[in-house]
Design a protein around this motif. Structure first.
Motif, PDB file in Angstrom:
ATOM      1  N   GLU A 135      51.977  25.732  24.492  1.00 58.77           N
ATOM      2  CA  GLU A 135      50.172  25.260  25.399  1.00 58.77           C
ATOM      3  C   GLU A 135      49.763  24.760  23.803  1.00 58.77           C
ATOM      4  N   ARG A 136      50.478  23.935  22.610  1.00 59.54           N
ATOM      5  CA  ARG A 136      49.620  23.709  21.888  1.00 59.54           C
ATOM      6  C   ARG A 136      49.108  22.193  22.180  1.00 59.54           C
ATOM      7  N   GLN A 137      47.926  21.408  20.868  1.00 56.26           N
ATOM      8  CA  GLN A 137      47.547  20.339  21.287  1.00 56.26           C
ATOM      9  C   GLN A 137      48.247  19.310  20.511  1.00 56.26           C
ATOM     10  N   ILE A 138      48.997  20.145  19.229  1.00 58.34           N
ATOM     11  CA  ILE A 138      49.412  19.067  18.455  1.00 58.34           C
ATOM     12  C   ILE A 138      51.212  19.728  18.702  1.00 58.34           C
ATOM     13  N   MET A 159      49.996  16.194  27.559  1.00 56.53           N
ATOM     14  CA  MET A 159      49.492  15.966  26.253  1.00 56.53           C
ATOM     15  C   MET A 159      50.622  14.862  25.212  1.00 56.53           C
ATOM     16  N   ASP A 160      49.855  14.285  24.617  1.00 64.55           N
ATOM     17  CA  ASP A 160      50.030  13.365  23.368  1.00 64.55           C
ATOM     18  C   ASP A 160      50.688  13.464  22.258  1.00 64.55           C
ATOM     19  N   GLY A 161      50.277  15.017  21.914  1.00 61.54           N
ATOM     20  CA  GLY A 161      50.731  15.094  20.959  1.00 61.54           C
ATOM     21  C   GLY A 161      49.381  15.357  19.425  1.00 61.54           C
ATOM     22  N   ARG A 162      48.786  14.757  19.491  1.00 61.61           N
ATOM     23  CA  ARG A 162      47.696  14.547  18.348  1.00 61.61           C
ATOM     24  C   ARG A 162      46.284  15.206  19.035  1.00 61.61           C
ATOM     25  N   GLY A 163      46.528  15.974  20.022  1.00 59.99           N
ATOM     26  CA  GLY A 163      45.231  16.694  20.967  1.00 59.99           C
ATOM     27  C   GLY A 163      44.646  16.498  21.869  1.00 59.99           C
ATOM     28  N   HIS A 164      45.066  15.611  21.858  1.00 62.96           N
ATOM     29  CA  HIS A 164      44.756  15.035  23.823  1.00 62.96           C
ATOM     30  C   HIS A 164      45.843  15.985  24.972  1.00 62.96           C
ATOM     31  N   TRP A 165      44.438  16.001  25.177  1.00 67.00           N
ATOM     32  CA  TRP A 165      45.369  16.989  27.252  1.00 67.00           C
ATOM     33  C   TRP A 165      44.684  15.939  28.779  1.00 67.00           C
ATOM     34  N   TRP A 166      45.424  15.688  29.150  1.00 63.41           N
ATOM     35  CA  TRP A 166      45.000  14.871  30.458  1.00 63.41           C
ATOM     36  C   TRP A 166      45.818  16.223  31.739  1.00 63.41           C
ATOM     37  N   LEU A 167      45.036  16.034  32.713  1.00 62.89           N
ATOM     38  CA  LEU A 167      45.174  16.145  34.135  1.00 62.89           C
ATOM     39  C   LEU A 167      45.614  15.074  34.270  1.00 62.89           C
ATOM     40  N   ALA A 168      47.013  15.505  35.021  1.00 61.76           N
ATOM     41  CA  ALA A 168      48.014  13.711  35.653  1.00 61.76           C
ATOM     42  C   ALA A 168      48.423  14.222  37.569  1.00 61.76           C
ATOM     43  N   VAL A 169      49.248  13.267  38.009  1.00 58.07           N
ATOM     44  CA  VAL A 169      48.853  13.494  39.134  1.00 58.07           C
ATOM     45  C   VAL A 169      50.416  12.970  39.354  1.00 58.07           C
ATOM     46  N   LEU A 170      51.070  13.176  40.132  1.00 61.42           N
ATOM     47  CA  LEU A 170      53.275  12.774  39.383  1.00 61.42           C
ATOM     48  C   LEU A 170      52.618  11.843  40.904  1.00 61.42           C
ATOM     49  N   GLU A 171      52.950  10.430  41.094  1.00 62.34           N
ATOM     50  CA  GLU A 171      53.480   9.671  42.088  1.00 62.34           C
ATOM     51  C   GLU A 171      54.344   8.713  42.172  1.00 62.34           C
ATOM     52  N   VAL A 172      54.120   8.252  42.956  1.00 60.18           N
ATOM     53  CA  VAL A 172      55.590   7.716  43.557  1.00 60.18           C
ATOM     54  C   VAL A 172      55.368   6.226  43.822  1.00 60.18           C
ATOM     55  N   ARG A 173      56.328   5.578  43.273  1.00 59.70           N
ATOM     56  CA  ARG A 173      56.267   3.534  43.522  1.00 59.70           C
ATOM     57  C   ARG A 173      58.285   3.523  43.506  1.00 59.70           C
ATOM     58  N   GLU A 174      57.810   1.809  44.052  1.00 59.64           N
ATOM     59  CA  GLU A 174      59.713   1.544  44.376  1.00 59.64           C
ATOM     60  C   GLU A 174      60.258   1.848  43.443  1.00 59.64           C
TER      61      GLU A 174
END
Length: 255
Positions: free
Chosen positions: A139-142, A44-59
């Protein structure tokens, strides 16, 4: 969707559907929340947007990929600014945390005639972290905006909200609930017009231990504030914001 952990990020961390996680965020997700590569969480970016994200790994460490934006509506139908005089000790930490949970949009820390605390820059950053954590938990959007502390006179003079209330412990003043109830009913032509032209916004000023001085109340009234009551009991400086914001929620979320 199952219950997922939430993480507050900044818009600058997003690039081409990927989230560049800070070291602190990587530690929090992996070590504290015990998430592994492939696990999902909500960003959540604190400005009203939520995204479903997947944790990934790199070097170089962990990052996250955005899979979709999530439509949510968790905010109050009114924009509330809390203008709060700074209490002693660490009491303002709880004011920030609980006000965030109750839906406040912004908080103005105020130094008043009876204020003892003189906050440092580190204090302000701490309050902003607390607001972000509380927004995740509730669970706030903001994520509420925590402004730099200002004097009471500057705060009331620069106030831009149309509806302005200053809570006073003693005196024959209208109850805040009655003021809010007059604004809140959805069938009110006033509110329909406000919402058509923009979100209804109010400011509520809460005093320090011992309350506002008579001079402060008079100056606030000169700048368009209405003196209001929170009831017949004398509330602590850290309790009064909770009562005031609970009344806002009850008035505007009851329908």
């Amino acid at each position: 969707m199952p219950q997922l952990q939430r993480l507050a990020i900044t818009a600058a961390q997003i690039c081409e559907s990927q989230i560049d996680l800070t070291r602190e965020q990587q530690h929090y997700l992996n070590r504290v929340l015990r998430l592994q590569a492939g696990d999902r969480f909500i960003a959540m970016d604190g400005r009203g947007h939520w995204w479903l994200a997947v944790l990934e790994v790199r070097e170089t460490g962990l990052f996250a990929s955005i899979t979709e934006e999530i439509a949510v509506n968790r905010e109050l139908p009114v924009e509330v600014t809390l203008m709060a005089a700074l209490p002693k000790g660490n009491g303002f930490d709880e004011v920030v945390r609980q006000a965030t949970e109750l839906g406040v949009a912004s908080i103005v820390p105020v130094t008043s005639d009876r204020t003892l605390l003189k906050p440092s820059d580190q204090k302000v950053e701490r309050w902003r972290r607390i607001a972000a954590e509380a927004a995740e938990q509730s669970e706030r959007q903001i994520v509420p905006t925590i402004l730099e502390p200002v004097s009471f006179d500057v705060a009331v003079k620069d106030c831009g909200q149309k509806y302005r209330f200053i809570c006073v412990a003693r005196g024959d003043n209208r109850h805040l609930w009655d003021c809010l109830a007059a604004l809140a009913p959805p069938q009110s032509p006033l509110i329909r017009g406000e919402q058509d032209g923009g979100e209804l916004s109010i400011v509520i000023a809460i005093g320090p231990e011992g309350g506002w001085t008579e001079g402060e109340v008079e100056r606030a009234i000169e700048f368009g504030f209405e003196a209001v009551s929170l009831g017949s009991r004398i509330l602590r400086a850290v309790t009064a914001p909770i009562v005031a914001l609970s009344l806002v929620g009850a008035a505007f979320e009851k329908c």
